[in-house]
Design a protein around this motif. Structure first.
Motif, PDB file in Angstrom:
ATOM      1  N   SER A 186      36.123  36.970  38.237  1.00  0.00           N
ATOM      2  CA  SER A 186      37.075  37.435  39.246  1.00  0.00           C
ATOM      3  C   SER A 186      38.439  36.847  38.972  1.00  0.00           C
ATOM      4  O   SER A 186      38.560  35.740  38.434  1.00  0.00           O
ATOM      5  CB  SER A 186      36.601  37.001  40.644  1.00  0.00           C
ATOM      6  N   SER A 187      39.452  37.587  39.348  1.00  0.00           N
ATOM      7  CA  SER A 187      40.782  37.005  39.413  1.00  0.00           C
ATOM      8  C   SER A 187      40.841  36.089  40.633  1.00  0.00           C
ATOM      9  O   SER A 187      39.967  36.133  41.501  1.00  0.00           O
ATOM     10  CB  SER A 187      41.843  38.113  39.542  1.00  0.00           C
TER      11      SER A 187
ATOM     12  N   TRP B  49      34.391  41.102  48.684  1.00  0.00           N
ATOM     13  CA  TRP B  49      34.130  40.234  47.527  1.00  0.00           C
ATOM     14  C   TRP B  49      32.847  39.447  47.759  1.00  0.00           C
ATOM     15  O   TRP B  49      31.960  39.410  46.888  1.00  0.00           O
ATOM     16  CB  TRP B  49      35.311  39.285  47.334  1.00  0.00           C
TER      17      TRP B  49
ATOM     18  N   SER C 165      36.548  41.228  41.106  1.00  0.00           N
ATOM     19  CA  SER C 165      37.976  41.416  41.384  1.00  0.00           C
ATOM     20  C   SER C 165      38.751  41.265  40.086  1.00  0.00           C
ATOM     21  O   SER C 165      38.442  40.381  39.274  1.00  0.00           O
ATOM     22  CB  SER C 165      38.460  40.387  42.414  1.00  0.00           C
ATOM     23  N   CYS C 166      39.744  42.117  39.900  1.00  0.00           N
ATOM     24  CA  CYS C 166      40.497  42.079  38.639  1.00  0.00           C
ATOM     25  C   CYS C 166      41.955  42.427  38.914  1.00  0.00           C
ATOM     26  O   CYS C 166      42.266  43.547  39.329  1.00  0.00           O
ATOM     27  CB  CYS C 166      39.886  43.052  37.635  1.00  0.00           C
ATOM     28  N   ARG C 167      42.833  41.498  38.693  1.00  0.00           N
ATOM     29  CA  ARG C 167      44.263  41.689  38.918  1.00  0.00           C
ATOM     30  C   ARG C 167      44.894  42.400  37.731  1.00  0.00           C
ATOM     31  O   ARG C 167      44.480  42.216  36.586  1.00  0.00           O
ATOM     32  CB  ARG C 167      44.935  40.333  39.143  1.00  0.00           C
TER      33      ARG C 167
ATOM     34  N   GLU D 282      41.379  40.950  33.193  1.00  0.00           N
ATOM     35  CA  GLU D 282      41.550  42.305  32.672  1.00  0.00           C
ATOM     36  C   GLU D 282      41.632  42.281  31.139  1.00  0.00           C
ATOM     37  O   GLU D 282      41.002  43.096  30.463  1.00  0.00           O
ATOM     38  CB  GLU D 282      42.806  42.949  33.257  1.00  0.00           C
TER      39      GLU D 282
ATOM     40  N   CYS E 257      39.264  45.174  46.260  1.00  0.00           N
ATOM     41  CA  CYS E 257      39.112  44.028  45.372  1.00  0.00           C
ATOM     42  C   CYS E 257      39.970  44.132  44.112  1.00  0.00           C
ATOM     43  O   CYS E 257      40.398  43.112  43.568  1.00  0.00           O
ATOM     44  CB  CYS E 257      37.647  43.864  44.983  1.00  0.00           C
ATOM     45  N   SER E 258      40.188  45.339  43.621  1.00  0.00           N
ATOM     46  CA  SER E 258      40.980  45.540  42.401  1.00  0.00           C
ATOM     47  C   SER E 258      41.876  46.761  42.583  1.00  0.00           C
ATOM     48  O   SER E 258      41.476  47.732  43.234  1.00  0.00           O
ATOM     49  CB  SER E 258      40.071  45.751  41.182  1.00  0.00           C
TER      50      SER E 258
ATOM     51  N   VAL F 220      43.802  49.510  37.702  1.00  0.00           N
ATOM     52  CA  VAL F 220      43.003  48.594  36.888  1.00  0.00           C
ATOM     53  C   VAL F 220      41.568  49.106  36.777  1.00  0.00           C
ATOM     54  O   VAL F 220      40.972  49.088  35.699  1.00  0.00           O
ATOM     55  CB  VAL F 220      43.027  47.176  37.492  1.00  0.00           C
ATOM     56  N   LEU F 221      41.015  49.570  37.899  1.00  0.00           N
ATOM     57  CA  LEU F 221      39.653  50.106  37.881  1.00  0.00           C
ATOM     58  C   LEU F 221      39.547  51.284  36.913  1.00  0.00           C
ATOM     59  O   LEU F 221      38.607  51.371  36.122  1.00  0.00           O
ATOM     60  CB  LEU F 221      39.251  50.539  39.288  1.00  0.00           C
TER      61      LEU F 221
END
Length: 510
Positions: free
Chosen positions: A94-95, A107, A228-230, A236, A259-260, A264-265
């Motif tokens: 996760s970020s 999350w 989660s991914c920033r 990422e 969450c993202s 990004v998704l």
């Protein structure tokens, strides 16, 4: 094993690891089937059996193909103090989350679901100290009895084989008696950086300096689940590197825009990540509706209690000179006296008690019938701060303090009659001009008028202080009035006690 034998063993291992790294780097460009497993690449480690703890060493993670490891894990050794587990390694990545962990319910819902679905007989969670999800994943594993492999990563870089040998000697000498089938350990070496151009690896590092703990976690895992991914972050970049190397089916990403970011998704799904959709979670509106519906009773507005409450509330607005106000704000962690583990349990289990909103803090204050004192500076007694600024001015004065990362003049708190506080020892703060020095013999509270940059005049806060906690039970009922942001919150306060409550007026009415 004597220190001398340990050093000889370490020197031999490092020299052989350099040979294997070069061999695999050459082959990995031709075949994705090159595997770094003890049987084929590490036969030279028969001497490991002479180690008292039965540990072993690998130039990478067993079972992981070279092309999916070398791009970001690079040339590192892994020491396994209790041997290599045959369990499938699952990494939850996760970020970084914001300070308000209670705002990330999806999350923690996802983490709880992953933990419940884990095959405890064949799988384990893989965690690395210093990564964003480490503490929460470890706690979830304890709650649901899931085995954990913990990576201890040395973040250094070195071009000297001597440093690697010394690291291995230290790792072998470390006591890992706590390692069990439920809590395993793997120790990751510093990265070996070639000191000559001819030995540079095929895979070159990206300009972005990825934290070694994150790299090791992605490299070690047989399956990665990103909650989660920033955008443009380390997670990422690492996920995309792994997907680009052809390791697609082993990367799952939680398909939740809470969450993202959507972009990004989509980026990760286009690269081959498998989307994971978590169904059946209540929305924030539904949760709030349940919270407000837990008690349908309300005081009769014509009752004596309601009338008395109304008079007190009116006085806070019409006679502000008679009152001092203490505002509260959202909390970002455990309550005072609560452990971090207990707070994580609330989050992971989805408990309503994990709420750290301002109204939750206010309700806790009401339940405990006190305002808890805090120390504003080191070596100073704990105090409660209040303000003589009228409540009608709060909305106009609400301001974000960048250096404190919080708002002042929040619309949640408690107003207490000034005369009662004075009887308990409350005093107005004396503001010091530049060059003024407080007299330690004088029993008064002092504060520098201006901040260090000379831009904020703190005297505008009209601060008062009182040493120690304020216990509402030592006050008359009519001397206490809670204030809130909106009418629905006021109803919660009325249902929760016999105190008066007022909604902070809009700024236009000030």
């Amino acid at each position: 094993m004597t220190p001398e034998q340990r050093r000889a063993f370490a020197d031999h291992c490092v020299a052989e690891a350099r040979r294997i790294w070069g061999h695999n780097e050459r082959l990995s460009s031709d075949s994705a089937a090159v595997r770094l497993d003890p049987a084929s690449c590490m036969a030279w480690l028969d001497a490991q059996m002479s180690c008292p703890n039965g540990g072993c060493l690998t130039p990478g993670f067993p079972g992981r193909t070279a092309p999916t490891v070398f791009p970001f894990f690079r040339r590192r050794l892994v020491w396994w103090p209790t041997g290599i587990s045959e369990r499938r390694r699952i990494a939850v990545v996760s970020s970084r989350l914001s300070q308000r962990k209670d705002l990330h319910r999806p999350w923690f819902d996802a983490l709880r679901t992953l933990t419940l679905r884990c095959d405890r007989e064949r799988e384990c969670f893989c965690v690395a100290e210093g990564t964003a999800a480490c503490d929460a994943v470890q706690r979830a594993a304890i709650l649901f009895d899931v085995p954990v492999l913990k990576l201890i990563v040395d973040g250094r870089q070195t071009s000297e084989t001597n440093v690697l040998a010394e690291w291995l000697c230290s790792a072998m000498a470390m006591s890992h008696a706590s390692g069990t089938s439920q809590q395993m350990v793997a120790v990751v070496s510093p990265e070996f950086v070639a000191d000559d151009a001819a030995s540079e690896p095929i895979f070159t590092p990206k300009p972005l300096r990825i934290p070694p703990a994150d790299s090791a976690l992605i490299a070690a895992a047989d399956r990665v689940v990103a909650i989660s991914c920033r955008a443009n972050g380390n997670i990422e970049s690492l996920l995309h590197s792994r997907l680009s190397a052809g390791d697609k089916a082993s990367v799952l990403v939680l398909d939740d825009v809470n969450c993202s970011p959507p972009a990004v998704l989509q980026f990760l799904k286009d690269a081959g990540a498998v989307p994971w959709i978590l169904y059946g979670q209540p929305t924030d509106d539904q949760r709030q509706g349940l919270k407000l519906a837990d008690d349908s009773s309300a005081a009769d507005p014509s009752s004596d209690l309601a009338v008395a409450r109304g008079r007190v509330a009116d006085s806070v607005l019409t006679a502000p000179q008679d009152w001092l106000c203490h505002w509260t704000r959202p909390a970002s962690g455990p309550w005072p006296g609560q452990s971090q583990d207990d707070f994580l349990d609330e989050l992971i289990l989805g408990c309503g008690s994990a709420d750290r909103s301002a109204i939750a803090c206010l309700l806790r204050m009401l339940t405990e019938a006190s305002v808890v004192a805090t120390a504003t500076r080191r070596n100073e007694p704990a105090t409660v701060s209040l303000t003589a600024v009228p409540l009608r001015e709060f909305r106009a004065r609400r301001v974000f303090r960048t250096h404190r990362r919080r708002y002042d003049f929040e619309p949640w708190g408690v107003a207490i009659r000034k005369a009662s506080l004075v009887d308990l020892g409350a005093r107005a703060v004396r503001y010091l001009e530049s060059g003024d020095v407080a007299d330690p013999e004088t029993p008064e509270f002092t504060q520098q008028r201006w901040d260090a940059q000379g831009r904020i005049d703190w005297s505008m806060e009209q601060e008062w202080r009182i040493a120690g906690d304020i216990d509402f039970r030592s006050l008359e009922t009519q001397d206490v009035c809670f204030f809130v942001n909106e009418a629905s919150e006021a109803e919660l306060i009325r249902r929760s006690g016999h105190w008066s409550v007022v909604v902070v007026p809009e700024a236009a009415n000030a």
